[in-house]
Design a protein around this motif. Sequence first.
Motif, PDB file in Angstrom:
ATOM      1  N   ALA A  63       0.837  -1.206   0.000  1.00  0.00           N
ATOM      2  CA  ALA A  63       0.000   0.000   0.000  1.00  0.00           C
ATOM      3  C   ALA A  63       0.865   1.246   0.000  1.00  0.00           C
ATOM      4  N   ASP A 107      -7.213   8.161  -2.441  1.00  0.00           N
ATOM      5  CA  ASP A 107      -7.730   6.825  -2.144  1.00  0.00           C
ATOM      6  C   ASP A 107      -6.613   5.888  -1.698  1.00  0.00           C
ATOM      7  N   GLU A 141      -6.180   3.909   1.860  1.00  0.00           N
ATOM      8  CA  GLU A 141      -5.921   2.471   1.959  1.00  0.00           C
ATOM      9  C   GLU A 141      -4.698   2.193   2.834  1.00  0.00           C
ATOM     10  N   CYS A 170      -4.756   0.150   6.306  1.00  0.00           N
ATOM     11  CA  CYS A 170      -3.896  -1.020   6.479  1.00  0.00           C
ATOM     12  C   CYS A 170      -3.140  -0.932   7.799  1.00  0.00           C
TER      13      CYS A 170
END
Length: 111
Positions: A29, A49, A53, A57
């Motif tokens: 990520a 975005d 994420e 995470c």
Amino acid sequence: MNFSAQKQVVKPPQRGIFPLDHDGECRDAMRSYLSCLKTQDDSHHKCRDLSREYLQCRMDRELMAKEDLNTMGFSPSGEVRSVTVMEDDKEGEGFVAGKHIQRRRKWFWQD
């Protein structure tokens, strides 16, 4: 002097300090977010975005405290809709800060 008489109380910061990802649990990520920043000329709003994420995470793997992402600036109201790039700004025309300042003047007796 007696230095042991007073005890200092150290308060940790509210945010900004959390365990490092030594095991690389969120490495994918992170890399996708950083590559997006590189391709988008460091325009973080275009990689929003991927940033979300990455933070999700980290929260899922307990590498940072769980918190609502909406309070961290990821709410729909905090979304950047349009960015205007100023083409007529001074830096675009080659302006360098401080260049207009003349050299230090010498006194009449100095050569």
